[in-house]
Design a protein around this motif. Structure first.
Motif, PDB file in Angstrom:
ATOM      1  N   THR A  81       0.811  -1.209   0.000  1.00  0.00           N
ATOM      2  CA  THR A  81       0.000   0.000   0.000  1.00  0.00           C
ATOM      3  C   THR A  81       0.850   1.267   0.000  1.00  0.00           C
ATOM      4  O   THR A  81       2.073   1.240   0.101  1.00  0.00           O
ATOM      5  CB  THR A  81      -0.899   0.045   1.234  1.00  0.00           C
ATOM      6  N   THR A  82       0.157   2.390  -0.080  1.00  0.00           N
ATOM      7  CA  THR A  82       0.789   3.686   0.055  1.00  0.00           C
ATOM      8  C   THR A  82       1.361   3.847   1.462  1.00  0.00           C
ATOM      9  O   THR A  82       1.070   3.051   2.362  1.00  0.00           O
ATOM     10  CB  THR A  82      -0.234   4.802  -0.230  1.00  0.00           C
ATOM     11  N   VAL A  83       2.152   4.882   1.668  1.00  0.00           N
ATOM     12  CA  VAL A  83       2.847   5.051   2.940  1.00  0.00           C
ATOM     13  C   VAL A  83       1.909   5.593   4.016  1.00  0.00           C
ATOM     14  O   VAL A  83       0.906   6.234   3.740  1.00  0.00           O
ATOM     15  CB  VAL A  83       4.062   5.984   2.791  1.00  0.00           C
ATOM     16  N   ASP A 142      -8.636   2.149   8.581  1.00  0.00           N
ATOM     17  CA  ASP A 142      -8.400   3.193   9.568  1.00  0.00           C
ATOM     18  C   ASP A 142      -8.382   4.571   8.912  1.00  0.00           C
ATOM     19  O   ASP A 142      -7.883   4.735   7.783  1.00  0.00           O
ATOM     20  CB  ASP A 142      -7.058   2.959  10.274  1.00  0.00           C
ATOM     21  N   GLY A 143      -8.934   5.548   9.597  1.00  0.00           N
ATOM     22  CA  GLY A 143      -8.811   6.949   9.216  1.00  0.00           C
ATOM     23  C   GLY A 143      -9.240   7.245   7.794  1.00  0.00           C
ATOM     24  O   GLY A 143     -10.387   6.987   7.406  1.00  0.00           O
ATOM     25  N   ASN A 144      -8.309   7.741   6.991  1.00  0.00           N
ATOM     26  CA  ASN A 144      -8.601   8.129   5.616  1.00  0.00           C
ATOM     27  C   ASN A 144      -8.674   6.951   4.652  1.00  0.00           C
ATOM     28  O   ASN A 144      -8.848   7.161   3.440  1.00  0.00           O
ATOM     29  CB  ASN A 144      -7.559   9.138   5.124  1.00  0.00           C
ATOM     30  N   GLU A 145      -8.500   5.747   5.143  1.00  0.00           N
ATOM     31  CA  GLU A 145      -8.659   4.519   4.342  1.00  0.00           C
ATOM     32  C   GLU A 145      -7.816   4.567   3.066  1.00  0.00           C
ATOM     33  O   GLU A 145      -8.298   4.358   1.955  1.00  0.00           O
ATOM     34  CB  GLU A 145     -10.131   4.277   3.996  1.00  0.00           C
ATOM     35  N   LEU A 146      -6.524   4.838   3.208  1.00  0.00           N
ATOM     36  CA  LEU A 146      -5.644   4.982   2.046  1.00  0.00           C
ATOM     37  C   LEU A 146      -5.531   3.695   1.238  1.00  0.00           C
ATOM     38  O   LEU A 146      -5.181   3.735   0.055  1.00  0.00           O
ATOM     39  CB  LEU A 146      -4.249   5.430   2.500  1.00  0.00           C
ATOM     40  N   ALA A 147      -5.816   2.553   1.844  1.00  0.00           N
ATOM     41  CA  ALA A 147      -5.790   1.274   1.133  1.00  0.00           C
ATOM     42  C   ALA A 147      -7.201   0.745   0.897  1.00  0.00           C
ATOM     43  O   ALA A 147      -7.369  -0.422   0.535  1.00  0.00           O
ATOM     44  CB  ALA A 147      -4.966   0.258   1.912  1.00  0.00           C
ATOM     45  N   GLY A 148      -8.216   1.587   1.099  1.00  0.00           N
ATOM     46  CA  GLY A 148      -9.598   1.152   0.922  1.00  0.00           C
ATOM     47  C   GLY A 148     -10.114   0.427   2.150  1.00  0.00           C
ATOM     48  O   GLY A 148      -9.479   0.407   3.206  1.00  0.00           O
ATOM     49  N   ALA A 182      -7.316 -20.103  10.191  1.00  0.00           N
ATOM     50  CA  ALA A 182      -8.469 -19.734   9.365  1.00  0.00           C
ATOM     51  C   ALA A 182      -8.550 -18.216   9.221  1.00  0.00           C
ATOM     52  O   ALA A 182      -8.391 -17.477  10.194  1.00  0.00           O
ATOM     53  CB  ALA A 182      -9.758 -20.267   9.973  1.00  0.00           C
ATOM     54  N   MET A 183      -8.805 -17.776   7.970  1.00  0.00           N
ATOM     55  CA  MET A 183      -9.036 -16.365   7.661  1.00  0.00           C
ATOM     56  C   MET A 183     -10.524 -16.141   7.365  1.00  0.00           C
ATOM     57  O   MET A 183     -11.160 -16.975   6.702  1.00  0.00           O
ATOM     58  CB  MET A 183      -8.235 -15.946   6.424  1.00  0.00           C
ATOM     59  N   PHE A 184     -11.047 -15.030   7.846  1.00  0.00           N
ATOM     60  CA  PHE A 184     -12.437 -14.656   7.592  1.00  0.00           C
ATOM     61  C   PHE A 184     -12.471 -13.211   7.107  1.00  0.00           C
ATOM     62  O   PHE A 184     -11.596 -12.421   7.430  1.00  0.00           O
ATOM     63  CB  PHE A 184     -13.282 -14.798   8.864  1.00  0.00           C
ATOM     64  N   GLY A 185     -13.490 -12.860   6.333  1.00  0.00           N
ATOM     65  CA  GLY A 185     -13.629 -11.493   5.844  1.00  0.00           C
ATOM     66  C   GLY A 185     -13.206 -11.353   4.400  1.00  0.00           C
ATOM     67  O   GLY A 185     -12.854 -12.316   3.723  1.00  0.00           O
ATOM     68  N   GLU A 186     -13.229 -10.099   3.895  1.00  0.00           N
ATOM     69  CA  GLU A 186     -12.956  -9.819   2.493  1.00  0.00           C
ATOM     70  C   GLU A 186     -11.473  -9.820   2.149  1.00  0.00           C
ATOM     71  O   GLU A 186     -11.103  -9.925   0.989  1.00  0.00           O
ATOM     72  CB  GLU A 186     -13.554  -8.461   2.110  1.00  0.00           C
ATOM     73  N   ASN A 187     -10.614  -9.708   3.152  1.00  0.00           N
ATOM     74  CA  ASN A 187      -9.173  -9.622   2.917  1.00  0.00           C
ATOM     75  C   ASN A 187      -8.440 -10.704   3.695  1.00  0.00           C
ATOM     76  O   ASN A 187      -9.000 -11.328   4.595  1.00  0.00           O
ATOM     77  CB  ASN A 187      -8.630  -8.252   3.354  1.00  0.00           C
TER      78      ASN A 187
END
Length: 431
Positions: free
Chosen positions: A211-213, A274-280, A306-311
């Motif tokens: 992602t962005t910094v 979080d916050g401004n959601e720079l990574a969506g 196990a992983m759950f959720g969209e990511n």
């Protein structure tokens, strides 16, 4: 905090820090000099990774192999504290990496920096220091840090270790309870000479997005050990500003049972944007369990994750996590992935060969929410690891360690990998 340097300068710099404090304080018994330590680690690292069935991101399709050989030196200086109610001290680290073998088509191992011309650098170095202040059993550090936290695990898995710049606070005023908190503003990656803003790595579908910094990484957590230190619980919060926030809970237990020692390591992550959601938008919950049974020279492990959720599980870029099924090649942390592990460790000292150990591990995962040009499908992967390590027990090479790792990793949604690593290291205590 960081600058280009060579090894002699690194040694002189760390020694010079001691001279900067008042002579009377330094000379005090149990003080700054009396309790100081310095070590120099020489690490020789060969890394080879062949990509046999290239899929996934376009970047991966541009090369079929990463192979490099390098020599590293790691100087660690830790002072004692000046006398008095409040003690002051300095920690310093100097790092030097030298290229032994590489090529334009074989870069990207994480051992050496990659230059604009596509070649790896002949050498790179860093120097950093941290001021530390101690009151009772509480310690504050400001400067160059190498934290080892569940939400930011110390990832010394290449030639040179990474570090971070910021402030950390550790308090152990209550028996069994460790409280920690801190703010990190930048990082020096394992294959970088300078420092940069902190980024995240977020698994999404078949791609791991860098992602962005971010302007900073904040964390706070507590670990409590009881039951004669056989049981510990932890609760943590982390925030990579404007990218993700994360909660982590853990339980570890070790139980003697006759000739056996049984162990359990359980953990749960909950992550969101979080916050401004720079990574969506980010949505992940991750659970892992790793159970063990040890008897004599034998240790058996079984794990479920196990992983759950969209990511998948977000983490700081180039950083590993404490997930039970995460290994240095595949992470088994893609969206919706379920994975199982079987592992066996053996200590050859029981056969009269002290210093020789081996690990065999197999992990398989499925149910990955993967996608390609043909649409969405179920991703699957597996990995087999063989580690053999030996530490010389006597003679002129005493304490020299040699470690060999062989990996086979296969997947239907990401690049297949055949990997070999050979690491030879020796740590010399300077004082």
């Amino acid at each position: 905090m960081n600058k280009k340097a060579n090894l002699p300068l690194l040694m002189m710099a760390s020694s010079g820090m001691a001279l900067a404090l008042p002579v009377a304080a330094l000379a005090a018994e149990g003080g700054f000099i009396e309790d100081s330590t310095a070590t120099l680690t020489a690490r020789n690292y060969y890394f080879s990774r062949d990509y046999s069935d290239i899929v996934g991101s376009p970047a991966a399709q541009n090369k079929s192999r990463a192979e490099e050989w390098a020599q590293g030196f790691i100087l660690n200086f830790k002072s004692g504290y000046t006398p008095g109610t409040v003690g002051f001290g300095v920690d310093a680290i100097g790092l030097l990496g030298l290229k032994l073998d590489s090529g334009k088509g074989r870069v990207g191992t994480g051992l050496l920096p990659v230059q604009e011309d596509g070649e790896s650098a002949d050498e790179y170095s860093r120097l950093g220091a941290a001021l530390k202040v101690k009151l009772s059993k509480t310690e504050l550090k400001v400067g160059e840090l190498q934290p080892n936290l569940p939400v930011l695990t110390f990832s010394d898995i290449r030639l040179l270790p990474p570090s971070y710049q910021g402030a950390s606070l550790v308090s152990q005023e209550i028996s069994g309870l460790t409280l920690q908190g801190g703010h990190l503003r930048s990082t020096s990656l394992r294959d970088e000479a300078g420092d940069d803003k902190i980024r995240a790595l977020i698994p999404t579908g078949s791609v791991y997005r860098r992602t962005t910094v971010s302007d900073g990484f904040n964390y706070a957590g507590a670990d409590y050990a009881f039951n004669q230190n056989r049981t510990s619980v932890g609760a943590w919060y982390a925030q990579l500003e404007d990218i993700y926030n994360q909660r982590f809970f853990s339980l570890k237990h070790s139980q003697p049972l006759g000739a056996w020692t049984l162990g359990a390591n359980l953990g749960y992550f909950d992550s969101a944007e979080d916050g401004n959601e720079l990574a969506g938008e980010i949505d992940n919950q991750a659970f892992y369990s790793l159970l063990s049974a040890k008897r004599g020279a034998h240790t058996l492990y079984v794990g479920y994750q196990a992983m759950f959720g969209e990511n998948g599980l977000p983490r700081v870029f180039a950083n590993v996590t404490p997930l039970g099924n995460e290994v240095p090649t595949f992470e088994f942390a893609a969206p919706d992935e379920r994975s199982w592990q079987a592992r066996y460790d053996y200590d050859f000292s029981s056969l009269g060969i002290p210093g020789l150990t081996t690990t065999v591990r197999y992990i398989t995962g499925d149910n990955v929410d993967a996608a390609n040009a043909g649409g969405r499908f179920e991703g699957k992967d597996w990995e087999r690891d063989l580690d053999i390590a030996y530490v010389v027990q006597s003679g002129p090479l005493k304490n020299v360690s040699v470690r060999l790792r062989n990996v086979t990793a296969r997947s239907n949604y990401r690049t297949d990998i055949d990997e070999n690593r050979l690491i030879i290291s020796y740590t010399l205590a300077l004082f």
